[in-house]
Design an enzyme around this catalytic site. Sequence first.
Site, PDB file in Angstrom:
ATOM      1  CE  LYS A  22      -1.563   1.564   4.112  1.00  0.00           C
ATOM      2  NZ  LYS A  22      -1.356   2.960   4.519  1.00  0.00           N
ATOM      3  CG  ASN A  23       2.340   2.776   3.533  1.00  0.00           C
ATOM      4  OD1 ASN A  23       1.186   3.117   3.284  1.00  0.00           O
ATOM      5  ND2 ASN A  23       2.775   2.583   4.766  1.00  0.00           N
ATOM      6  NE  ARG A 100      -1.015  12.545   7.880  1.00  0.00           N
ATOM      7  CZ  ARG A 100      -1.172  13.734   8.419  1.00  0.00           C
ATOM      8  NH1 ARG A 100      -2.273  14.022   9.057  1.00  0.00           N
ATOM      9  NH2 ARG A 100      -0.226  14.646   8.331  1.00  0.00           N
ATOM     10  CB  CYS A 124      -4.153  11.397  11.748  1.00  0.00           C
ATOM     11  SG  CYS A 124      -2.692  10.388  11.883  1.00  0.00           S
ATOM     12  NE  ARG A 129       1.122  10.715  10.013  1.00  0.00           N
ATOM     13  CZ  ARG A 129       0.595   9.718   9.298  1.00  0.00           C
ATOM     14  NH1 ARG A 129      -0.581   9.237   9.604  1.00  0.00           N
ATOM     15  NH2 ARG A 129       1.253   9.222   8.273  1.00  0.00           N
ATOM     16  N   PRO A 130       2.921  17.037  11.111  1.00  0.00           N
ATOM     17  CG  PRO A 130       4.728  18.259  11.945  1.00  0.00           C
ATOM     18  CD  PRO A 130       3.909  17.015  12.190  1.00  0.00           C
ATOM     19  CG  ASP A 132       7.712  20.851   9.813  1.00  0.00           C
ATOM     20  OD1 ASP A 132       7.155  19.734   9.711  1.00  0.00           O
ATOM     21  OD2 ASP A 132       8.677  21.046  10.568  1.00  0.00           O
ATOM     22  CG  ASP A 314       3.728   1.692   9.436  1.00  0.00           C
ATOM     23  OD1 ASP A 314       3.382   2.550  10.268  1.00  0.00           O
ATOM     24  OD2 ASP A 314       3.895   1.942   8.228  1.00  0.00           O
ATOM     25  CB  ILE A 336       8.156   7.030  14.180  1.00  0.00           C
ATOM     26  CG1 ILE A 336       9.343   6.082  14.005  1.00  0.00           C
ATOM     27  CG2 ILE A 336       7.826   7.768  12.872  1.00  0.00           C
ATOM     28  CD1 ILE A 336      10.616   6.695  13.483  1.00  0.00           C
ATOM     29  NE  ARG A 407      -7.127   4.515   5.684  1.00  0.00           N
ATOM     30  CZ  ARG A 407      -6.821   5.729   6.057  1.00  0.00           C
ATOM     31  NH1 ARG A 407      -7.257   6.187   7.193  1.00  0.00           N
ATOM     32  NH2 ARG A 407      -6.082   6.493   5.307  1.00  0.00           N
TER      33      ARG A 407
HETATM   34  C1  EPZ Z   1       4.629   7.095   6.195  1.00  0.00           C
HETATM   35  O1  EPZ Z   1       3.943   8.182   6.787  1.00  0.00           O
HETATM   36  C2  EPZ Z   1       3.658   5.944   6.141  1.00  0.00           C
HETATM   37  N1  EPZ Z   1       2.507   6.328   5.341  1.00  0.00           N
HETATM   38  C3  EPZ Z   1       3.222   5.562   7.550  1.00  0.00           C
HETATM   39  O2  EPZ Z   1       2.411   4.405   7.446  1.00  0.00           O
HETATM   40  C4  EPZ Z   1       4.463   5.222   8.387  1.00  0.00           C
HETATM   41  O3  EPZ Z   1       4.059   4.979   9.718  1.00  0.00           O
HETATM   42  C5  EPZ Z   1       5.466   6.383   8.357  1.00  0.00           C
HETATM   43  O4  EPZ Z   1       5.782   6.726   6.972  1.00  0.00           O
HETATM   44  C6  EPZ Z   1       6.780   6.071   9.071  1.00  0.00           C
HETATM   45  O5  EPZ Z   1       7.363   4.931   8.505  1.00  0.00           O
HETATM   46  C7  EPZ Z   1       2.534   6.166   4.017  1.00  0.00           C
HETATM   47  O6  EPZ Z   1       3.516   5.713   3.444  1.00  0.00           O
HETATM   48  C8  EPZ Z   1       1.304   6.537   3.254  1.00  0.00           C
HETATM   49  P1  EPZ Z   1       6.956  10.447   8.015  1.00  0.00           P
HETATM   50  P2  EPZ Z   1       4.559   9.668   6.706  1.00  0.00           P
HETATM   51  O7  EPZ Z   1       6.843  11.699   7.223  1.00  0.00           O
HETATM   52  O8  EPZ Z   1       5.254   9.806   5.407  1.00  0.00           O
HETATM   53  C9  EPZ Z   1       7.406  13.839  11.375  1.00  0.00           C
HETATM   54  C10 EPZ Z   1       0.575   2.996   8.010  1.00  0.00           C
HETATM   55  O9  EPZ Z   1       0.099   2.464   9.041  1.00  0.00           O
HETATM   56  N2  EPZ Z   1       7.307  14.833  10.276  1.00  0.00           N
HETATM   57  O10 EPZ Z   1       8.110   9.554   7.756  1.00  0.00           O
HETATM   58  O11 EPZ Z   1       3.480  10.600   7.044  1.00  0.00           O
HETATM   59  C11 EPZ Z   1       6.122  13.049  11.562  1.00  0.00           C
HETATM   60  O12 EPZ Z   1       5.173  13.775  12.337  1.00  0.00           O
HETATM   61  C12 EPZ Z   1       1.105   4.393   8.030  1.00  0.00           C
HETATM   62  O13 EPZ Z   1       0.612   2.426   6.906  1.00  0.00           O
HETATM   63  C13 EPZ Z   1       7.454  16.164  10.583  1.00  0.00           C
HETATM   64  O14 EPZ Z   1       7.668  16.556  11.737  1.00  0.00           O
HETATM   65  O15 EPZ Z   1       5.604   9.601   7.889  1.00  0.00           O
HETATM   66  C14 EPZ Z   1       6.629  11.802  12.232  1.00  0.00           C
HETATM   67  O16 EPZ Z   1       6.818  12.028  13.589  1.00  0.00           O
HETATM   68  C15 EPZ Z   1       0.744   5.222   9.175  1.00  0.00           C
HETATM   69  N3  EPZ Z   1       7.349  17.078   9.574  1.00  0.00           N
HETATM   70  C16 EPZ Z   1       7.996  11.591  11.574  1.00  0.00           C
HETATM   71  O17 EPZ Z   1       8.353  12.856  11.004  1.00  0.00           O
HETATM   72  C17 EPZ Z   1       7.123  16.707   8.281  1.00  0.00           C
HETATM   73  O18 EPZ Z   1       7.043  17.598   7.396  1.00  0.00           O
HETATM   74  C18 EPZ Z   1       8.007  10.551  10.439  1.00  0.00           C
HETATM   75  O19 EPZ Z   1       6.913  10.818   9.544  1.00  0.00           O
HETATM   76  C19 EPZ Z   1       6.986  15.340   7.986  1.00  0.00           C
HETATM   77  C20 EPZ Z   1       7.082  14.418   9.012  1.00  0.00           C
END
Ligand code: EPZ
Length: 433
Positions: A22-23, A100, A124, A129-130, A132, A314, A336, A407
């Site tokens: 999926k991801n 998202r 969420c 999950r910002p 920025d 995950d 994370i 999902r």
């Molecule tokens: C991806 O989410 C996955 N989603 C998530 O899978 C997975 O848990 C996550 O990566 C970590 O492996 C998809 O691939 C669709 P990140 P993503 O940006 O990209 C912070 C599932 O169950 N951050 O790597 O949103 C953030 O808040 C899901 O399948 C910022 O601060 O994750 C988090 O603490 C849920 N600012 C950390 O970084 C930003 O601009 C990692 O988030 C972006 C992220």
Amino acid sequence: MDKIKIRGGKPLEGKIFISGAKNAALPLICASLLTDETVTLTNMPMLSDIKAMNALLQQLGTKINDFDDFVDGHATKTYSYRTKDIESLTAPYDYVRKMRASYYVLGPLLARFGKCELSLPGGCAIGARPMDIHLSSLEKMGAKIEIKNGYIYAQSDGRLKGTHILFSGVSVGATCNLLMAAVLAEGTTVLENAAKEPEIGDLAKLLNAMGAKIQGIGTSILTIEGVDKLHGAVHKIIADRIEAGSYAVAAAITRGKIELINAKSETLRQPLQVLKDMGVHIVETPNSIIVDAKGCNLVGKDIMTEPFPGFPTDLQAQFMALMLTADGASMVTETIFENRFMHVPELLRMGANINVHGHASAIVRGVKKLSGAPVMATDLRASFALVLAGLIAEGETVVNRVYHLDRGYEKLEEKLKGVGADIERVKGDDNYE
Ligand code: EPZ
């Protein structure tokens, strides 16, 4: 609303076919926006998130065709995407609030059309999950970004400009978005401190097949030489490592034996090591992983989530479920996301012994048995952890809010039934909502 009913106590045995990831599929669908030619994706999982992403692209003007297909004798889907003429450059609130990952349209639309309006996703169930890192990095490439009325308005005068970006944190989403923005930029972009998840490698491979010039795939430094135009391509989505890890736990927790067909051990090194350390036998074959816990006495093990190749967030909830009946204590540390222990109160209702310390760590002390209960979770992986607990609990467990599972887990009941689980989907009466 549908529910899943499980009567626990059966060791699971047999084979499970692992679906496409999926991801990986979600960003790869959005990569099709980068060309006016057709991008065909095979080994696509049939999931509600894929349908939601397809609906968003159709709203933007993408023509989508789907075909029934087979991978190693198992039914899958092939989708072809063609965005010849764009009809809208807006990802509206109604799409983004449901999923998202809709934010993956930002990089491609900005790169190809110089503009994108994206409803800013809020927090969420698992954290704030910002975005920025995505936005500040796009600004470094010359994009003008404004946030107004809950929307991100992103614009670029002409092509985005290649530059050196050092991500302030490791983000899967930001790495994918910037990769898709950089492939059509003017000049060379270097992405440093990039996420290394296998799904990013899969995206980079598709982009290269479309004519992009990306180097450093699988490392934390990606170098992208921008090109004027991309073309169509055909690409097979990688196997879902999180689905594979989840069913590996299903074998271990029921003290059963499951062969995970198509699972790739190189994407699951840490989780497999934890299983081995707990006492589970793991055999890797060229096209599968065999997880054998028959007759095993499992011992607790500490885990800490980290970006790839560390232990995946995950799989944290599913492994916590596994620790519930292992001997001794296990510490689970989540680094994370700040709110990813929402499964704990539900597991406690099934007789688990877990103490959560702050947001980041929990101690699990092994108990002799769990008992079935009506439960519900607030996200996909937490819901699967409840299914796992249900598989070993005495009596009946009813997992509510099944839409979370739909999902991300294709044919969940069918796959678990196929290895001997007593599980069924029933129409709900909404009493638990
Ligand atoms: C991806 O989410 C996955 N989603 C998530 O899978 C997975 O848990 C996550 O990566 C970590 O492996 C998809 O691939 C669709 P990140 P993503 O940006 O990209 C912070 C599932 O169950 N951050 O790597 O949103 C953030 O808040 C899901 O399948 C910022 O601060 O994750 C988090 O603490 C849920 N600012 C950390 O970084 C930003 O601009 C990692 O988030 C972006 C992220």
